[in-house]
Write an enzyme that holds these catalytic residues in place. Structure first.
Site, PDB file in Angstrom:
ATOM      1  N   ALA A  74      -4.473   8.445  38.433  1.00 46.72           N
ATOM      2  CA  ALA A  74      -5.653   7.609  38.246  1.00 46.72           C
ATOM      3  C   ALA A  74      -5.401   6.658  37.079  1.00 46.72           C
ATOM      4  O   ALA A  74      -5.182   7.108  35.952  1.00 46.72           O
ATOM      5  CB  ALA A  74      -6.880   8.487  37.972  1.00 46.72           C
ATOM      6  N   GLY A 119      -5.638   6.814  31.566  1.00 47.57           N
ATOM      7  CA  GLY A 119      -5.047   7.213  32.841  1.00 47.57           C
ATOM      8  C   GLY A 119      -4.982   8.722  32.921  1.00 47.57           C
ATOM      9  O   GLY A 119      -5.306   9.417  31.937  1.00 47.57           O
ATOM     10  N   LYS A 120      -4.605   9.256  34.026  1.00 50.89           N
ATOM     11  CA  LYS A 120      -4.457  10.720  34.166  1.00 50.89           C
ATOM     12  C   LYS A 120      -3.689  11.007  35.440  1.00 50.89           C
ATOM     13  O   LYS A 120      -3.791  10.247  36.414  1.00 50.89           O
ATOM     14  CB  LYS A 120      -5.844  11.376  34.275  1.00 50.89           C
ATOM     15  CG  LYS A 120      -5.832  12.856  33.983  1.00 50.89           C
ATOM     16  CD  LYS A 120      -5.920  13.083  32.500  1.00 50.89           C
ATOM     17  CE  LYS A 120      -5.871  14.535  32.129  1.00 50.89           C
ATOM     18  NZ  LYS A 120      -6.019  14.688  30.659  1.00 50.89           N
ATOM     19  N   THR A 121      -2.955  12.119  35.430  1.00 53.14           N
ATOM     20  CA  THR A 121      -2.304  12.587  36.657  1.00 53.14           C
ATOM     21  C   THR A 121      -2.816  13.980  36.967  1.00 53.14           C
ATOM     22  O   THR A 121      -2.906  14.824  36.064  1.00 53.14           O
ATOM     23  CB  THR A 121      -0.770  12.655  36.471  1.00 53.14           C
ATOM     24  OG1 THR A 121      -0.291  11.341  36.203  1.00 53.14           O
ATOM     25  CG2 THR A 121      -0.100  13.195  37.723  1.00 53.14           C
ATOM     26  N   ASP A 176      -0.746  18.182  29.741  1.00 55.05           N
ATOM     27  CA  ASP A 176      -2.139  18.590  29.892  1.00 55.05           C
ATOM     28  C   ASP A 176      -2.078  20.011  30.465  1.00 55.05           C
ATOM     29  O   ASP A 176      -1.010  20.625  30.495  1.00 55.05           O
ATOM     30  CB  ASP A 176      -2.902  17.622  30.818  1.00 55.05           C
ATOM     31  CG  ASP A 176      -4.404  17.843  30.771  1.00 55.05           C
ATOM     32  OD1 ASP A 176      -5.016  17.517  29.751  1.00 55.05           O
ATOM     33  OD2 ASP A 176      -4.979  18.366  31.751  1.00 55.05           O
TER      34      ASP A 176
END
Ligand code: NAD
Length: 440
Positions: A74, A119-121, A176
């Site tokens: 994202a 952002g993020k995965t 994370d």
């Protein structure tokens, strides 16, 4: 004048996804802050919507089998800097949760003046199914080496798949839930660029002293500052912690060193309680040996759910999101909440907490130590200049103290909660950057 612009306008996210984006704490906070700022509903939706979503299937060989993992990247907003956010491996990852966490990163970086976007995965890793495929049971046959082999291989696939994003510093990943510095080393191996990823392990080119404990350190600064403002000494204060992992254990350790007493702590396997104060360093060693705080000698056992009933000056939720709701708030007997985890206070909990007069130091400020340190790691990797641990931790302290002060002033001015004020400060910065870059 009544604003009649369509909810999503030209963004049309709901057409692409065939559904509207779900209402979440961040969308509600951004909406109310946007209204206070006089933004149109279309502008508010542009702040809420992602810039880009990528979904990919990653295939990893495991013995003679092939495991397929769904991965969501994202990319929420890059108006203020490159997309920044961790890689989460979990069994319940979905596209909306990943987007919500990316949006939170945008707010976190903006409110602390960190030169990143959000952002993020999320990669869906279903351990029970993977063990079953190998004819094993995920509890009885738990094998950390097996899990590490799979996740390290998965990280290499992930890095290879999205390599251009990392190499161009468009999106800079970090650890994370479910990933560690070892996994970041795999990304570095693929890109060969120390600035392409943060949270790298000690002694690897571009690693950062202080990065590992930076989040817990920042939370401890926010907590002791709160007591200082109340004119209280830490030695006269108590706190309770939910989650004793990286965030919870470092935060507890730093707060206890100031003299405050930790009266209760839980993790996924149980909890312990002692009104006279628990031995935090002893608990850290015990947890390393046993994998849990449960059964710590000399302390009374406690059910997970009882953590909300503990009388203390500060409750520090440092495990899961969405656990403090309108149903939990009436039970709380704490003087304040410092959000260690991401969004432990659910959208439904924000107003009841404000009404009860329980201040919440919001996650986007309180747990920003990790991303502030990541900024130092990124700039160190680009310059190759050495940086001392104390400099890193001072940078975290300064950014958190400044952000809390600004949020407190705005909260007072508008009569809103700190969570709402911090969100407004963040979107003011993002909105200005979007305007000037002609994104909005
Ligand atoms: P971690 O995996 O190291 O630790 C999580 C802890 O929470 C463990 O002790 C686990 O047993 C416990 N836990 C899980 N479910 C629980 C439950 N229902 N009740 C009580 N305890 C429970 O993770 P972490 O790095 O400490 O991160 C914790 C949270 O903080 C996550 O939400 C993460 O996204 C967020 N966060 C982490 C960082 C960071 O730098 N690590 C930065 C910002 C936000």
């Amino acid at each position: 004048m009544e604003d009649s612009s369509p909810a999503f306008g030209p963004t049309g996210v709901e057409q692409v996804l065939h559904s509207a984006l779900p209402e979440t704490r961040s969308t509600l906070m951004i909406t109310s802050a946007g209204k206070r700022m006089g933004l149109s509903s279309q502008e508010i939706q542009e702040l809420i919507a992602p810039a880009e979503m990528r979904v990919a299937r990653l295939s990893v060989s495991s013995g003679r089998r092939v495991l397929n993992f769904w991965c969501v990247v994202a990319l929420h907003n890059m108006a203020c800097g490159p997309y920044k956010g961790g890689v989460r491996l979990a069994g319940d990852v979905d596209i909306y949760e990943t987007l919500e966490l990316a949006r939170l990163m945008t707010l976190k970086c903006a409110v602390t003046g960190t030169e990143f976007g959000g952002g993020k995965t999320g990669i869906r890793v279903d351990w029970p199914a993977i063990y079953a495929l190998h004819g094993k049971d995920c509890v009885r046959d738990r094998d950390r080496g097996f899990e590490l082999d799979i996740t390290l291989a998965l990280m290499e696939r992930y890095a290879a798949r999205f390599r251009p994003l990392f190499e161009r510093h468009e999106y800079i990943p970090a650890p994370d839930m479910g990933t560690s510095p070892d996994h970041m080393a795999m990304i570095f191996n693929v890109t060969r660029d120390p600035a392409s990823v943060t949270g790298k392990p000690q002694n690897v080119q571009g690693w950062l002293p202080g990065r590992r404990e930076a989040t817990g350190w920042g939370i401890s600064r926010a907590t002791t500052r709160l007591w200082q403002k109340q004119g209280r000494e830490p030695k006269d204060c108590t706190f309770a912690v939910q989650g004793f992992g990286n965030v919870g254990s470092y935060a507890a350790s730093f707060i206890a060193r100031e003299g405050a007493r930790m009266v209760a702590v839980t993790d996924i396997l149980g909890g312990v309680y002692d009104p006279a104060g628990l031995d935090v360093e002893g608990l850290r060693e015990y947890t390393l040996e046993t994998g849990s705080v449960a059964g710590f000698p000399g302390a009374a056992p406690m059910e997970l759910d009882q953590i909300y009933d503990v009388e203390c000056d500060v409750f520090l939720p440092a495990a899961i999101g969405g656990c403090i709701t309108d149903r939990t708030v009436p039970r709380l007997r704490c003087g304040a909440i410092v959000e260690g985890a991401n969004m432990p206070v659910a959208a439904s909990g924000v107003a009841p907490l404000h009404e009860r007069g329980i201040p919440v130091i919001p996650d986007i400020i309180a747990n920003s130590g990790g991303v502030v340190a990541s900024m130092e790691e990124f700039s160190k990797a680009l310059s190759a200049a050495a940086i001392e641990r104390e400099v890193v931790l001072d940078s975290v302290t300064n950014r958190i103290e400044t952000a809390v002060e600004r949020a407190e002033a705005l909260a007072l001015e508008h009569g809103v909660s700190l969570v709402e004020a911090a969100t407004e400060l963040a979107i003011r910065r993002v909105y200005d950057a979007m305007r000037v870059r002609r994104f909005i």
